[in-house]
Design a protein around this motif. Structure first.
Motif, PDB file in Angstrom:
ATOM      1  N   ARG A  88       0.828  -1.199   0.000  1.00  0.00           N
ATOM      2  CA  ARG A  88       0.000   0.000   0.000  1.00  0.00           C
ATOM      3  C   ARG A  88       0.871   1.260   0.000  1.00  0.00           C
ATOM      4  N   ALA A  89       0.290   2.369  -0.413  1.00  0.00           N
ATOM      5  CA  ALA A  89       1.012   3.640  -0.458  1.00  0.00           C
ATOM      6  C   ALA A  89       0.977   4.294   0.918  1.00  0.00           C
ATOM      7  N   VAL A  90       2.152   4.690   1.402  1.00  0.00           N
ATOM      8  CA  VAL A  90       2.272   5.265   2.739  1.00  0.00           C
ATOM      9  C   VAL A  90       3.069   6.562   2.672  1.00  0.00           C
ATOM     10  N   ALA A  91       2.524   7.631   3.220  1.00  0.00           N
ATOM     11  CA  ALA A  91       3.239   8.899   3.321  1.00  0.00           C
ATOM     12  C   ALA A  91       4.193   8.811   4.509  1.00  0.00           C
ATOM     13  N   VAL A  92       5.491   9.038   4.272  1.00  0.00           N
ATOM     14  CA  VAL A  92       6.508   8.791   5.309  1.00  0.00           C
ATOM     15  C   VAL A  92       7.287  10.046   5.707  1.00  0.00           C
ATOM     16  N   ARG A 144       5.989   7.134   0.141  1.00  0.00           N
ATOM     17  CA  ARG A 144       5.838   8.416  -0.536  1.00  0.00           C
ATOM     18  C   ARG A 144       6.464   9.499   0.352  1.00  0.00           C
ATOM     19  N   ALA A 145       7.497  10.141  -0.135  1.00  0.00           N
ATOM     20  CA  ALA A 145       8.187  11.188   0.634  1.00  0.00           C
ATOM     21  C   ALA A 145       7.408  12.488   0.508  1.00  0.00           C
ATOM     22  N   LEU A 146       6.570  12.762   1.502  1.00  0.00           N
ATOM     23  CA  LEU A 146       5.703  13.936   1.492  1.00  0.00           C
ATOM     24  C   LEU A 146       5.794  14.652   2.828  1.00  0.00           C
ATOM     25  N   GLY A 147       5.792  15.978   2.803  1.00  0.00           N
ATOM     26  CA  GLY A 147       5.716  16.751   4.028  1.00  0.00           C
ATOM     27  C   GLY A 147       4.359  16.605   4.683  1.00  0.00           C
ATOM     28  N   ASP A 167      -7.460  12.672   0.211  1.00  0.00           N
ATOM     29  CA  ASP A 167      -7.911  12.418  -1.167  1.00  0.00           C
ATOM     30  C   ASP A 167      -7.823  10.946  -1.575  1.00  0.00           C
ATOM     31  N   GLY A 168      -7.299  10.096  -0.698  1.00  0.00           N
ATOM     32  CA  GLY A 168      -7.168   8.683  -1.029  1.00  0.00           C
ATOM     33  C   GLY A 168      -5.952   8.352  -1.862  1.00  0.00           C
ATOM     34  N   ALA A 169      -5.009   9.300  -1.985  1.00  0.00           N
ATOM     35  CA  ALA A 169      -3.791   9.037  -2.766  1.00  0.00           C
ATOM     36  C   ALA A 169      -2.798   8.177  -1.995  1.00  0.00           C
ATOM     37  N   VAL A 170      -2.908   8.151  -0.674  1.00  0.00           N
ATOM     38  CA  VAL A 170      -2.121   7.226   0.153  1.00  0.00           C
ATOM     39  C   VAL A 170      -3.080   6.526   1.104  1.00  0.00           C
TER      40      VAL A 170
END
Length: 324
Positions: A144-148, A179-182, A192-195
């Motif tokens: 799954r996509a995870v914001a880290v 996903r490297a996101l602030g 938005d369901g992107a992660v």
């Protein structure tokens, strides 16, 4: 003298000259203005808020140099800047500071210019997912996509370690997509369901997460089972802490991973400046910590717990003179 020795002396001389220029930069009058650059974090984040609050407190006190908060990506970025000499002070999560001291993972060699002033407060690791989704444990994040967290941030370090432990290389378990996101981008992506999940390491409550929790039901995943394996591999920089019931609308406490935050300085900052700075920190700690986390206290026995990162001589002198 050998050419190598002369080269080292030139480098050291350049570093001292740069620091002197920073501490004695002219303001246009005859009296120089002393200033120190403090690497904080992204705009709107807790490090940035702490840095700005500290700068205001130092200015109001009339002690020491003017502090100039510098917006950065946070911990890893901050310590690289400290090593390069583009800042004199920095905030960092304890695990990243240990990595820098030992020259491991994000650092190609030990950051020998770094010293500690104080351990100022504890970050709480947040791992949250939509409450109506299928994820109930870290193991459910496979594939799954995870914001880290943002590149160069401390949250990216702890998130990566937790995820690698859950899906070790060669185990056959599909690794999550990191996903490297602030923080702001992470919140937007989860909304938005992107992660499918969001990691964050910060004070409690973190306003952006509190706002998201008011907008939609969230599930905060427990991470206490990950504390001991992390401590075995990386040392006591990781502790067990609890997100209390009531915060973020939680009906029950959630056990998770705690990581200390250090206020750091280059070793070549003069001791008297460090002592003046720490007097302000300990005089104003209630206001400073109010900016980043609720219910925290700053006590000497807590503040000097900086692990493998040595105390700056000025900090050691301050603690001896005030607390014996």
């Amino acid at each position: 003298m050998s050419s190598a020795g002369m080269g080292r002396r030139r480098v050291l001389g350049a570093g001292v000259a740069a620091l002197a220029a920073t501490l004695g930069g002219c303001t246009g009058g005859s009296a120089p203005e002393r200033r120190l650059r403090l690497a904080t974090g992204p705009e709107g984040g807790p490090y940035n808020a702490f840095g700005k609050a500290l700068a205001r407190a130092v200015a109001a006190s009339g002690r020491g140099p003017r502090l100039v908060p510098v917006t950065t990506a946070a911990s890893v970025d901050n310590l690289r800047r400290l090593h390069e000499g583009t800042v004199e002070l920095a905030l960092s999560m304890a695990d990243v500071a240990e990595d820098a001291t030992l020259g491991r993972e994000s650092f190609t060699g030990p950051v020998t210019t770094m010293t500690a002033l104080a351990r100022v407060y504890v970050n709480y690791t947040h791992l949250l997912v939509p409450a109506d989704g299928p994820v109930h444990d870290v193991g459910d994040l496979a594939g799954r996509a995870v914001a880290v967290g943002a590149p160069g941030s401390g949250v990216q370090v702890v998130a990566g370690r937790v995820l690698r432990a859950a899906a070790p290389a060669g185990s056959g378990v599909e690794a999550p997509g990191e996903r490297a996101l602030g923080l702001a981008e992470s919140v937007g992506a989860l909304r938005d369901g992107a992660v499918d999940a969001l990691f964050w390491s910060g004070g409690v409550p973190t306003p952006a997460l509190a706002e998201l929790a008011r907008e939609r039901p969230l599930r905060f995943l427990p991470l206490d089972a990950r504390v001991d394996p992390l401590r075995e591999r990386y040392g006591p920089v990781y502790t067990a802490v609890t997100l209390p019931a009531g915060v973020y609308g939680l009906s029950a406490p959630v056990a998770t991973i705690g990581v200390g935050n250090y206020l750091l300085a280059r070793a070549d900052v003069p001791p008297d400046i460090i002592r003046d700075l720490l007097r302000v920190v300990f005089d104003q700690w209630r206001d400073l910590l109010r900016e980043v986390t609720a219910g925290a206290r700053l006590e000497p026995r807590f503040a000097i717990s900086t692990g493998r990162v040595p105390l700056h001589p000025g900090a050691a002198a301050h603690y001896r003179s005030v607390y014996g």
